[in-house]
Design a protein around this motif. Structure first.
Motif, PDB file in Angstrom:
ATOM      1  N   ILE A  28       0.839  -1.197   0.000  1.00 43.49           N
ATOM      2  CA  ILE A  28       0.000   0.000   0.000  1.00 43.49           C
ATOM      3  C   ILE A  28       0.876   1.249   0.000  1.00 43.49           C
ATOM      4  O   ILE A  28       0.618   2.205  -0.738  1.00 43.49           O
ATOM      5  N   GLU A  29       1.933   1.243   0.814  1.00 44.98           N
ATOM      6  CA  GLU A  29       2.869   2.381   0.828  1.00 44.98           C
ATOM      7  C   GLU A  29       3.499   2.583  -0.542  1.00 44.98           C
ATOM      8  O   GLU A  29       3.645   3.717  -1.006  1.00 44.98           O
ATOM      9  N   GLN A  30       3.890   1.504  -1.194  1.00 44.28           N
ATOM     10  CA  GLN A  30       4.511   1.602  -2.520  1.00 44.28           C
ATOM     11  C   GLN A  30       3.534   2.180  -3.540  1.00 44.28           C
ATOM     12  O   GLN A  30       3.893   3.046  -4.343  1.00 44.28           O
ATOM     13  N   ILE A  31       2.323   1.712  -3.520  1.00 46.22           N
ATOM     14  CA  ILE A  31       1.303   2.208  -4.455  1.00 46.22           C
ATOM     15  C   ILE A  31       1.020   3.681  -4.194  1.00 46.22           C
ATOM     16  O   ILE A  31       0.920   4.482  -5.131  1.00 46.22           O
ATOM     17  N   GLN A  32       0.907   4.059  -2.918  1.00 47.37           N
ATOM     18  CA  GLN A  32       0.659   5.459  -2.567  1.00 47.37           C
ATOM     19  C   GLN A  32       1.798   6.352  -3.039  1.00 47.37           C
ATOM     20  O   GLN A  32       1.565   7.459  -3.533  1.00 47.37           O
ATOM     21  N   SER A  33       3.040   5.874  -2.922  1.00 49.34           N
ATOM     22  CA  SER A  33       4.175   6.696  -3.342  1.00 49.34           C
ATOM     23  C   SER A  33       4.202   6.883  -4.855  1.00 49.34           C
ATOM     24  O   SER A  33       4.570   7.944  -5.354  1.00 49.34           O
ATOM     25  N   VAL A  34       3.787   5.857  -5.602  1.00 45.77           N
ATOM     26  CA  VAL A  34       3.735   5.970  -7.056  1.00 45.77           C
ATOM     27  C   VAL A  34       2.599   6.895  -7.485  1.00 45.77           C
ATOM     28  O   VAL A  34       2.753   7.732  -8.372  1.00 45.77           O
ATOM     29  N   LEU A  35       1.444   6.752  -6.846  1.00 50.52           N
ATOM     30  CA  LEU A  35       0.285   7.578  -7.191  1.00 50.52           C
ATOM     31  C   LEU A  35       0.398   9.005  -6.659  1.00 50.52           C
ATOM     32  O   LEU A  35      -0.237   9.910  -7.182  1.00 50.52           O
ATOM     33  N   GLY A  36       1.187   9.178  -5.604  1.00 52.54           N
ATOM     34  CA  GLY A  36       1.321  10.494  -5.003  1.00 52.54           C
ATOM     35  C   GLY A  36       0.112  10.924  -4.199  1.00 52.54           C
ATOM     36  O   GLY A  36      -0.122  12.111  -4.009  1.00 52.54           O
ATOM     37  N   GLN A  37      -0.665   9.963  -3.745  1.00 54.40           N
ATOM     38  CA  GLN A  37      -1.839  10.284  -2.943  1.00 54.40           C
ATOM     39  C   GLN A  37      -2.134   9.147  -1.981  1.00 54.40           C
ATOM     40  O   GLN A  37      -1.690   8.024  -2.172  1.00 54.40           O
ATOM     41  N   ARG A  38      -2.876   9.465  -0.930  1.00 55.84           N
ATOM     42  CA  ARG A  38      -3.264   8.468   0.058  1.00 55.84           C
ATOM     43  C   ARG A  38      -4.366   7.581  -0.519  1.00 55.84           C
ATOM     44  O   ARG A  38      -5.196   8.030  -1.310  1.00 55.84           O
ATOM     45  N   ILE A  39      -4.372   6.333  -0.119  1.00 56.23           N
ATOM     46  CA  ILE A  39      -5.384   5.383  -0.552  1.00 56.23           C
ATOM     47  C   ILE A  39      -6.312   5.111   0.627  1.00 56.23           C
ATOM     48  O   ILE A  39      -5.852   4.860   1.738  1.00 56.23           O
ATOM     49  N   GLN A  40      -7.609   5.167   0.377  1.00 55.31           N
ATOM     50  CA  GLN A  40      -8.597   4.851   1.404  1.00 55.31           C
ATOM     51  C   GLN A  40      -8.722   3.338   1.533  1.00 55.31           C
ATOM     52  O   GLN A  40      -9.048   2.655   0.566  1.00 55.31           O
TER      53      GLN A  40
END
Length: 80
Positions: A28-40
């Motif tokens: 989840i942290e990796q995906i958030q860093s790529v997207l540049g936004q928090r994931i709900q």
């Protein structure tokens, strides 16, 4: 981890529940860093555990079809 279009993430290969949750947090942290936004996040849950063992040493083979044939209510067999 397997990431699906639906947004579901499935962690595979973890040896403990704690490591499964830790792995999910890392992905989840990796995906958030790529997207540049928090994931709900909705929920994290353990849905399936798989155990494994070696029935015999490498010189003996197990006839899986015979096992399935004699015990179909407790086995799943997909000969491929």
């Amino acid at each position: 981890a397997l990431v699906f279009r639906s947004g579901k993430i499935v962690c595979v290969g973890a040896v403990t529940i704690d490591l499964a949750f830790e792995s999910l947090d890392w992905f989840i942290e990796q995906i958030q860093s790529v997207l540049g936004q928090r994931i709900q996040l909705e929920t994290k849950k353990v849905q399936n555990l798989v155990g494994s063992t070696s029935l015999f040493d490498s010189t003996v083979s197990v006839n899986l079809f015979k096992l399935f044939k004699n015990c179909p209510e407790n086995c799943q067999h997909e000969p491929e």
